[in-house]
Design a protein around this motif. Structure first.
Motif, short mmCIF file in Angstrom:
data_model
loop_
_atom_site.label_atom_id
_atom_site.label_comp_id
_atom_site.label_asym_id
_atom_site.label_seq_id
_atom_site.Cartn_x
_atom_site.Cartn_y
_atom_site.Cartn_z
N ARG A 1 1.51 11.12 1.48
CA ARG A 1 0.44 10.15 1.71
C ARG A 1 1.02 8.82 2.18
O ARG A 1 0.44 8.15 3.06
CB ARG A 1 -0.38 9.96 0.44
CG ARG A 1 -1.59 9.05 0.62
CD ARG A 1 -2.35 8.90 -0.67
NE ARG A 1 -3.46 7.97 -0.55
CZ ARG A 1 -4.74 8.31 -0.50
NH1 ARG A 1 -5.08 9.59 -0.53
NH2 ARG A 1 -5.69 7.39 -0.41
N ASP B 1 -3.87 10.88 -7.23
CA ASP B 1 -5.15 10.44 -6.69
C ASP B 1 -6.22 10.22 -7.75
O ASP B 1 -7.35 9.90 -7.40
CB ASP B 1 -5.67 11.48 -5.69
CG ASP B 1 -4.82 11.52 -4.44
OD1 ASP B 1 -4.66 10.48 -3.78
OD2 ASP B 1 -4.29 12.59 -4.12
N SER C 1 2.49 12.41 -3.00
CA SER C 1 2.44 10.95 -2.88
C SER C 1 3.27 10.47 -1.70
O SER C 1 2.84 9.60 -0.94
CB SER C 1 2.93 10.29 -4.16
OG SER C 1 1.95 10.38 -5.17
N PHE D 1 -5.20 10.86 3.39
CA PHE D 1 -5.71 9.51 3.54
C PHE D 1 -6.65 9.40 4.74
O PHE D 1 -6.35 9.88 5.83
CB PHE D 1 -4.56 8.52 3.71
CG PHE D 1 -5.01 7.15 4.08
CD1 PHE D 1 -5.58 6.32 3.12
CD2 PHE D 1 -4.90 6.69 5.39
CE1 PHE D 1 -6.02 5.05 3.45
CE2 PHE D 1 -5.33 5.42 5.72
CZ PHE D 1 -5.89 4.60 4.76
N ARG E 1 -3.70 2.26 -3.93
CA ARG E 1 -4.09 3.64 -3.60
C ARG E 1 -5.59 3.85 -3.82
O ARG E 1 -6.13 3.52 -4.86
CB ARG E 1 -3.28 4.62 -4.44
CG ARG E 1 -3.47 6.07 -4.01
CD ARG E 1 -2.43 6.95 -4.66
NE ARG E 1 -2.51 8.33 -4.18
CZ ARG E 1 -1.54 9.23 -4.34
NH1 ARG E 1 -0.43 8.89 -4.96
NH2 ARG E 1 -1.68 10.45 -3.89
N ASP E 2 -6.24 4.42 -2.78
CA ASP E 2 -7.68 4.70 -2.83
C ASP E 2 -8.53 3.44 -2.97
O ASP E 2 -9.64 3.48 -3.49
CB ASP E 2 -8.02 5.69 -3.95
CG ASP E 2 -7.49 7.08 -3.67
OD1 ASP E 2 -7.72 7.58 -2.56
OD2 ASP E 2 -6.84 7.67 -4.55
N TYR F 1 2.05 1.36 -6.56
CA TYR F 1 1.26 2.44 -5.96
C TYR F 1 1.19 3.61 -6.93
O TYR F 1 2.21 4.12 -7.40
CB TYR F 1 1.91 2.88 -4.65
CG TYR F 1 1.06 3.71 -3.74
CD1 TYR F 1 0.16 3.10 -2.86
CD2 TYR F 1 1.17 5.09 -3.72
CE1 TYR F 1 -0.61 3.87 -1.99
CE2 TYR F 1 0.40 5.86 -2.85
CZ TYR F 1 -0.48 5.24 -1.99
OH TYR F 1 -1.24 6.01 -1.13
N GLU G 1 -5.54 -0.41 0.82
CA GLU G 1 -4.75 0.65 1.45
C GLU G 1 -5.12 0.78 2.93
O GLU G 1 -4.24 1.02 3.77
CB GLU G 1 -4.96 1.97 0.72
CG GLU G 1 -4.00 3.07 1.17
CD GLU G 1 -4.11 4.33 0.34
OE1 GLU G 1 -3.12 5.09 0.29
OE2 GLU G 1 -5.18 4.57 -0.27
N SER H 1 -2.07 -1.38 -7.96
CA SER H 1 -2.01 -0.25 -7.03
C SER H 1 -3.06 -0.41 -5.93
O SER H 1 -4.21 -0.77 -6.20
CB SER H 1 -2.26 1.06 -7.79
OG SER H 1 -2.39 2.14 -6.88
N SER I 1 -5.49 13.83 -1.54
CA SER I 1 -4.22 13.23 -1.16
C SER I 1 -4.15 12.94 0.34
O SER I 1 -3.23 12.29 0.80
CB SER I 1 -3.06 14.15 -1.56
OG SER I 1 -3.08 15.33 -0.81
#
Length: 400
Positions: free
Chosen positions: A102, A365, A99, A49, A384-385, A361, A389, A382, A47
């Motif tokens: 992050r 993770d 979340s 970043f 995320r990752d 999003y 991002e 999304s 989580s």
């Protein structure tokens, strides 16, 4: 004595079996004085970043967003505990703290959450009590709003309306009667007034998403938009935040001056129609699109850009897609990152654009195939990752 020893052996056997089952199904015990299994610490580590260098992006030019630009993120529209097996479950409520923390790390200062209602075949709007898109309780809404504010983020509520029992078939979008329009608005009015009192939001979107009241004839759209405008004074009696209108420019044009803010949303493949898979062409397409948005009110551009090969042409796909197997879709994080980079470069030259909302999003993770197997968050919108991002993060940092 033998009974005691036998009992201890059985107890130890049960504990060992329990640990094995927990390891196999990635189950985590509650926090306590006992050791935390190693598979339960992965999400805590992931989580955090860390921006990734993206060698395929040219150096950022002198364009820079002003420090009032809002970097918004819309969470994936899921709510409620959802299980695909008795041992495999996700619940966004359990992921709020990590979340939102992050989001703060990547520079987010606005978070959008989607709440849910359904419309039935009698055209009545009802609460959602099952599945992964339930109506959020007042208690849970407070958790969401409080956590956003604790991370110095503004909170925006978008309310989704989707079909129950294939009710979309009974909605006449081509030629609705005035009675139908009045009934739909009356049903929605009761819900949006309820929504306004569920939390201390900074922004409240007044019209529904998914089965939006967007009709084929402009006269019907104008009629419904005027209904929404008539609701604003009543909303302001119990709600002190900003009131926003959402939709494609062709639907909301002419009504912007009645609202505190606008959320502009178009299909990404319509915005970028004909764009080649390169930053210059994508940026130019964004420039042309943003040229047509001049509302003189705080305006957010909502982006739903998936991360699969071919998304520039084919656009959004449903993130719940267990059938996306074989070679039909392949993850492509680069194309998603290029679209975000192109948007920010274009927005830097358009001061009438006050913010972005990166929609969808993911709540945790875990990336497919390590998430619930019905979700393809490796293909979805999304960021995320994914590479996008880091693009979001880099622009947020430069604007500060």
């Amino acid at each position: 004595m033998k009974k005691i020893i036998k009992g201890l052996v059985v107890l130890i056997g049960v504990i060992i079996l329990g640990v094995i089952l927990m390891a196999v199904f990635k189950l985590c015990p509650p926090v306590g004085p006992w050791p935390t299994p190693p598979w339960c610490t992965i999400s805590e580590v992931s989580s955090k970043f860390t921006p990734e260098p993206l060698s395929y992006l040219p150096a950022v030019d002198n364009s820079q967003l002003n420090n009032s630009f809002m970097f918004g993120v819309g969470m994936m529209d899921l709510w409620g505990r959802l299980c695909t097996t008795p041992f495999t479950c996700d619940d966004p409520k359990e992921d709020i703290v990590k979340s939102f923390s992050r989001l703060k790390q990547i520079g987010t200062n606005l978070v959008m959450v989607t709440d849910f209602y359904q419309i039935d075949r009698d055209k009545n709007i009802v609460n959602v009590t099952g599945g992964g898109a339930r109506t959020i309780s007042t208690e849970d809404m407070k958790l969401l709003v409080d956590q956003a504010h604790a991370n110095n983020m503004k909170f925006m509520l978008m309310t989704n309306l989707f079909e129950k029992d294939k009710s979309r078939k009974v909605l006449n979008f081509a030629n609705p009667t005035k009675q139908d329009l009045d009934h739909l608005f009356a049903e929605w009015k009761t819900k949006i007034l309820t929504q306004a009192q569920k939390g201390q939001y900074d922004y409240l979107v007044i019209n529904p998403r998914d089965i939006a009241y967007f009709f084929e004839k402009q006269a019907d759209n104008d009629y419904m938009n005027n209904k929404f405008v008539s609701l604003i004074p009543e909303l302001r009696q119990n709600y002190s935040g900003q009131i926003c209108l959402w939709g494609p420019p062709g639907i909301i044009n002419g009504f912007a001056n009645q609202y505190d803010c606008l959320v502009v949303d178009d299909a990404i493949n319509n915005i970028l129609q004909g764009a080649d898979n390169n930053l210059g062409d994508i940026t130019n397409k964004w420039q042309g699109y943003l040229n047509g948005i001049t509302y003189n009110k705080p305006t957010f551009v909502l982006i739903l850009m998936p991360s699969y090969d071919g998304a520039l042409t084919d656009g959004w796909i449903e993130p719940v897609g267990i059938h996306y197997g074989g070679d039909k879709y392949r993850p492509d994080y680069k194309v998603q990152a290029l679209v975000y980079e192109g948007f920010f470069r274009a927005a830097a030259n358009h001061p009438q654009i006050d913010g972005v909302i990166s929609y969808g999003y993911w709540w945790n993770d875990r990336m497919y195939p390590n998430t619930l197997d019905i979700f393809r968050n490796d293909l979805s919108h999304s960021i995320r990752d994914k590479d996008a991002e880091s693009v979001f993060y880099n622009w947020a940092q430069s604007a500060r």
